[in-house]
Design a protein around this motif. Structure first.
Motif, mmCIF file in Angstrom:
data_model
loop_
_atom_site.group_PDB
_atom_site.id
_atom_site.type_symbol
_atom_site.label_atom_id
_atom_site.label_comp_id
_atom_site.label_asym_id
_atom_site.label_seq_id
_atom_site.Cartn_x
_atom_site.Cartn_y
_atom_site.Cartn_z
ATOM 1 N N LYS A 6 11.907 36.278 -33.296
ATOM 2 C CA LYS A 6 10.525 36.699 -33.078
ATOM 3 C C LYS A 6 10.375 37.165 -31.633
ATOM 4 O O LYS A 6 10.321 36.362 -30.701
ATOM 5 C CB LYS A 6 9.563 35.543 -33.382
ATOM 6 N N ASN A 7 10.357 38.476 -31.458
ATOM 7 C CA ASN A 7 10.277 39.088 -30.131
ATOM 8 C C ASN A 7 9.321 40.262 -30.243
ATOM 9 O O ASN A 7 9.698 41.344 -30.698
ATOM 10 C CB ASN A 7 11.675 39.543 -29.685
ATOM 11 N N ILE A 8 8.057 40.043 -29.881
ATOM 12 C CA ILE A 8 7.007 41.030 -30.120
ATOM 13 C C ILE A 8 6.419 41.510 -28.801
ATOM 14 O O ILE A 8 5.892 40.717 -28.010
ATOM 15 C CB ILE A 8 5.909 40.451 -31.038
ATOM 16 N N ILE A 9 6.535 42.813 -28.568
ATOM 17 C CA ILE A 9 5.951 43.446 -27.388
ATOM 18 C C ILE A 9 4.466 43.702 -27.661
ATOM 19 O O ILE A 9 4.101 44.113 -28.769
ATOM 20 C CB ILE A 9 6.655 44.795 -27.093
ATOM 21 N N THR A 10 3.627 43.477 -26.690
ATOM 22 C CA THR A 10 2.194 43.749 -26.854
ATOM 23 C C THR A 10 1.708 44.702 -25.769
ATOM 24 O O THR A 10 2.289 44.798 -24.693
ATOM 25 C CB THR A 10 1.361 42.454 -26.803
ATOM 26 N N ALA A 11 0.641 45.410 -26.088
ATOM 27 C CA ALA A 11 0.015 46.337 -25.135
ATOM 28 C C ALA A 11 -1.415 46.581 -25.610
ATOM 29 O O ALA A 11 -1.881 45.976 -26.569
ATOM 30 C CB ALA A 11 0.810 47.644 -25.044
ATOM 31 N N ASN A 20 -9.513 46.963 -33.316
ATOM 32 C CA ASN A 20 -8.424 47.187 -34.262
ATOM 33 C C ASN A 20 -7.120 46.615 -33.721
ATOM 34 O O ASN A 20 -7.008 46.350 -32.524
ATOM 35 C CB ASN A 20 -8.203 48.695 -34.508
ATOM 36 N N ALA A 21 -6.151 46.497 -34.605
ATOM 37 C CA ALA A 21 -4.773 46.193 -34.208
ATOM 38 C C ALA A 21 -3.872 47.271 -34.782
ATOM 39 O O ALA A 21 -4.135 47.796 -35.870
ATOM 40 C CB ALA A 21 -4.348 44.824 -34.710
ATOM 41 N N ILE A 22 -2.805 47.608 -34.061
ATOM 42 C CA ILE A 22 -1.798 48.540 -34.556
ATOM 43 C C ILE A 22 -0.436 47.863 -34.460
ATOM 44 O O ILE A 22 -0.065 47.362 -33.396
ATOM 45 C CB ILE A 22 -1.763 49.862 -33.767
ATOM 46 N N ILE A 23 0.282 47.855 -35.578
ATOM 47 C CA ILE A 23 1.644 47.343 -35.611
ATOM 48 C C ILE A 23 2.602 48.531 -35.627
ATOM 49 O O ILE A 23 2.547 49.372 -36.535
ATOM 50 C CB ILE A 23 1.870 46.450 -36.846
ATOM 51 N N PHE A 24 3.460 48.610 -34.609
ATOM 52 C CA PHE A 24 4.435 49.696 -34.486
ATOM 53 C C PHE A 24 5.820 49.166 -34.857
ATOM 54 O O PHE A 24 6.240 48.119 -34.353
ATOM 55 C CB PHE A 24 4.483 50.209 -33.039
ATOM 56 N N MET A 44 -5.442 55.472 -29.322
ATOM 57 C CA MET A 44 -6.333 54.473 -29.900
ATOM 58 C C MET A 44 -6.641 53.448 -28.813
ATOM 59 O O MET A 44 -5.900 52.481 -28.611
ATOM 60 C CB MET A 44 -5.667 53.819 -31.101
ATOM 61 N N ASN A 45 -7.725 53.660 -28.119
ATOM 62 C CA ASN A 45 -8.024 52.872 -26.921
ATOM 63 C C ASN A 45 -8.807 51.595 -27.215
ATOM 64 O O ASN A 45 -9.063 50.811 -26.307
ATOM 65 C CB ASN A 45 -8.776 53.743 -25.917
ATOM 66 N N ASN A 46 -9.163 51.390 -28.489
ATOM 67 C CA ASN A 46 -9.947 50.196 -28.848
ATOM 68 C C ASN A 46 -9.091 49.177 -29.592
ATOM 69 O O ASN A 46 -9.599 48.340 -30.320
ATOM 70 C CB ASN A 46 -11.131 50.604 -29.741
ATOM 71 N N ALA A 47 -7.759 49.270 -29.403
ATOM 72 C CA ALA A 47 -6.858 48.479 -30.233
ATOM 73 C C ALA A 47 -5.939 47.574 -29.422
ATOM 74 O O ALA A 47 -5.546 47.894 -28.302
ATOM 75 C CB ALA A 47 -6.000 49.412 -31.107
ATOM 76 N N ALA A 48 -5.604 46.449 -30.036
ATOM 77 C CA ALA A 48 -4.501 45.608 -29.557
ATOM 78 C C ALA A 48 -3.228 46.106 -30.227
ATOM 79 O O ALA A 48 -3.217 46.358 -31.434
ATOM 80 C CB ALA A 48 -4.757 44.148 -29.923
ATOM 81 N N LEU A 49 -2.165 46.275 -29.457
ATOM 82 C CA LEU A 49 -0.935 46.879 -29.958
ATOM 83 C C LEU A 49 0.180 45.838 -30.049
ATOM 84 O O LEU A 49 0.352 45.024 -29.133
ATOM 85 C CB LEU A 49 -0.485 48.017 -29.040
ATOM 86 N N PHE A 50 0.938 45.898 -31.131
ATOM 87 C CA PHE A 50 2.035 44.956 -31.365
ATOM 88 C C PHE A 50 3.259 45.725 -31.842
ATOM 89 O O PHE A 50 3.146 46.578 -32.733
ATOM 90 C CB PHE A 50 1.645 43.927 -32.434
ATOM 91 N N ALA A 51 4.432 45.406 -31.279
ATOM 92 C CA ALA A 51 5.671 46.051 -31.709
ATOM 93 C C ALA A 51 6.786 45.011 -31.739
ATOM 94 O O ALA A 51 7.303 44.618 -30.693
ATOM 95 C CB ALA A 51 6.033 47.205 -30.789
ATOM 96 N N PRO A 52 7.164 44.554 -32.924
ATOM 97 C CA PRO A 52 8.311 43.642 -33.012
ATOM 98 C C PRO A 52 9.609 44.367 -32.631
ATOM 99 O O PRO A 52 9.757 45.559 -32.902
ATOM 100 C CB PRO A 52 8.335 43.241 -34.493
ATOM 101 N N GLN A 53 10.523 43.632 -32.033
ATOM 102 C CA GLN A 53 11.835 44.161 -31.682
ATOM 103 C C GLN A 53 12.870 43.644 -32.688
ATOM 104 O O GLN A 53 13.023 42.433 -32.847
ATOM 105 C CB GLN A 53 12.231 43.729 -30.268
ATOM 106 N N ALA A 54 13.551 44.561 -33.356
ATOM 107 C CA ALA A 54 14.607 44.154 -34.285
ATOM 108 C C ALA A 54 15.805 43.612 -33.511
ATOM 109 O O ALA A 54 16.184 44.161 -32.470
ATOM 110 C CB ALA A 54 15.040 45.340 -35.140
ATOM 111 N N THR A 55 16.392 42.550 -34.012
ATOM 112 C CA THR A 55 17.617 42.021 -33.417
ATOM 113 C C THR A 55 18.713 43.079 -33.521
ATOM 114 O O THR A 55 18.900 43.695 -34.576
ATOM 115 C CB THR A 55 18.027 40.730 -34.143
ATOM 116 N N ASN A 56 19.395 43.321 -32.410
ATOM 117 C CA ASN A 56 20.447 44.350 -32.348
ATOM 118 C C ASN A 56 19.919 45.752 -32.686
ATOM 119 O O ASN A 56 20.671 46.621 -33.120
ATOM 120 C CB ASN A 56 21.628 44.000 -33.257
#
Length: 209
Positions: A6-11, A20-24, A44-56
């Motif tokens: 579980k390694n999730i980048i946020t912005a 809103n939320a956006i999952i990338f 999308m300036n009204n959103a919380a951003l989430f991007a999980p990092q795949a292992t390897n």
């Protein structure tokens, strides 16, 4: 059991002040940092951003057109990671109908597979060069009602990884589940995200909310 850590980048905005939320979901060999930077173009300036990092840097080992069993346990691990992330976002006050998905290539395939196994009214979905996963699609995996969720799927023709035939097959299944699907095929386009696709995503998916 996870094969992905579980390694999730946020912005973007803090989730408690976001509308809103956006999952990338990034492609094979890429990173969460790369894909989350797309929001500079989506704006999308009204959103919380989430991007999980795949292992390897890979969500599953083989082509999305390989038998599903060959991509296990990584595929199930990736789907579980997204499910946990969605539930966490909802628990913090952003409902499913305010959650967007954006994926590219392997991440676009994973996006479509996740939403189709967990259908409901989402804010919108963009699959830049993707289709549903498997050598043969198991329709028993896909149930529920998208309630006219806007979904954009793109690919090049030909694309080295995602054939137009699988895009069209995916579109049919999603429409049968009551999604509002748009498909755009770009003749001769390289395996990338073009400016035209970003503009189309903004028009068809993001500005409709």
């Amino acid at each position: 059991m996870y094969t992905h850590h579980k390694n999730i980048i946020t912005a973007g905005l803090p989730i408690d002040s976001a509308e809103n939320a956006i999952i990338f979901l990034h492609g094979r060999g890429a990173s969460a940092t790369d894909i989350i930077s797309l929001n500079q173009h989506l704006q999308m300036n009204n959103a919380a951003l989430f991007a999980p990092q795949a292992t390897n840097h890979s969500w599953y080992p083989y082509s999305f057109l390989a038998p599903v069993s060959e991509n296990q346990p990584a595929l199930d691990s990736a789907l579980l990671l997204i499910k946990d992330l969605v539930e966490n976002i909802e628990a913090q006050g952003i409902p499913k109908n305010k959650i967007f998905f954006v994926g590219f290539s392997q991440g676009a395939c994973l996006t479509l597979e996740y939403i189709s196994r967990n259908a409901g009214k989402y804010a919108g979905v963009v699959a830049f060069t993707g289709g549903l996963i498997g050598e043969e699609l198991d329709l028993s995996n896909y149930e529920g009602n998208f309630d006219q969720t806007p979904i954009l799927i793109t690919t090049g023709n030909p694309d080295p990884h995602v054939p137009v035939s699988r895009v069209n097959e995916s579109k049919k299944i999603l429409e049968e589940m009551n999604a509002k699907v748009s498909v755009q095929i770009y003749p001769g386009r390289a395996h990338t995200i073009s400016k035209a696709e970003i503009e189309l995503a903004r028009t068809l998916v993001f500005q409709s909310n």
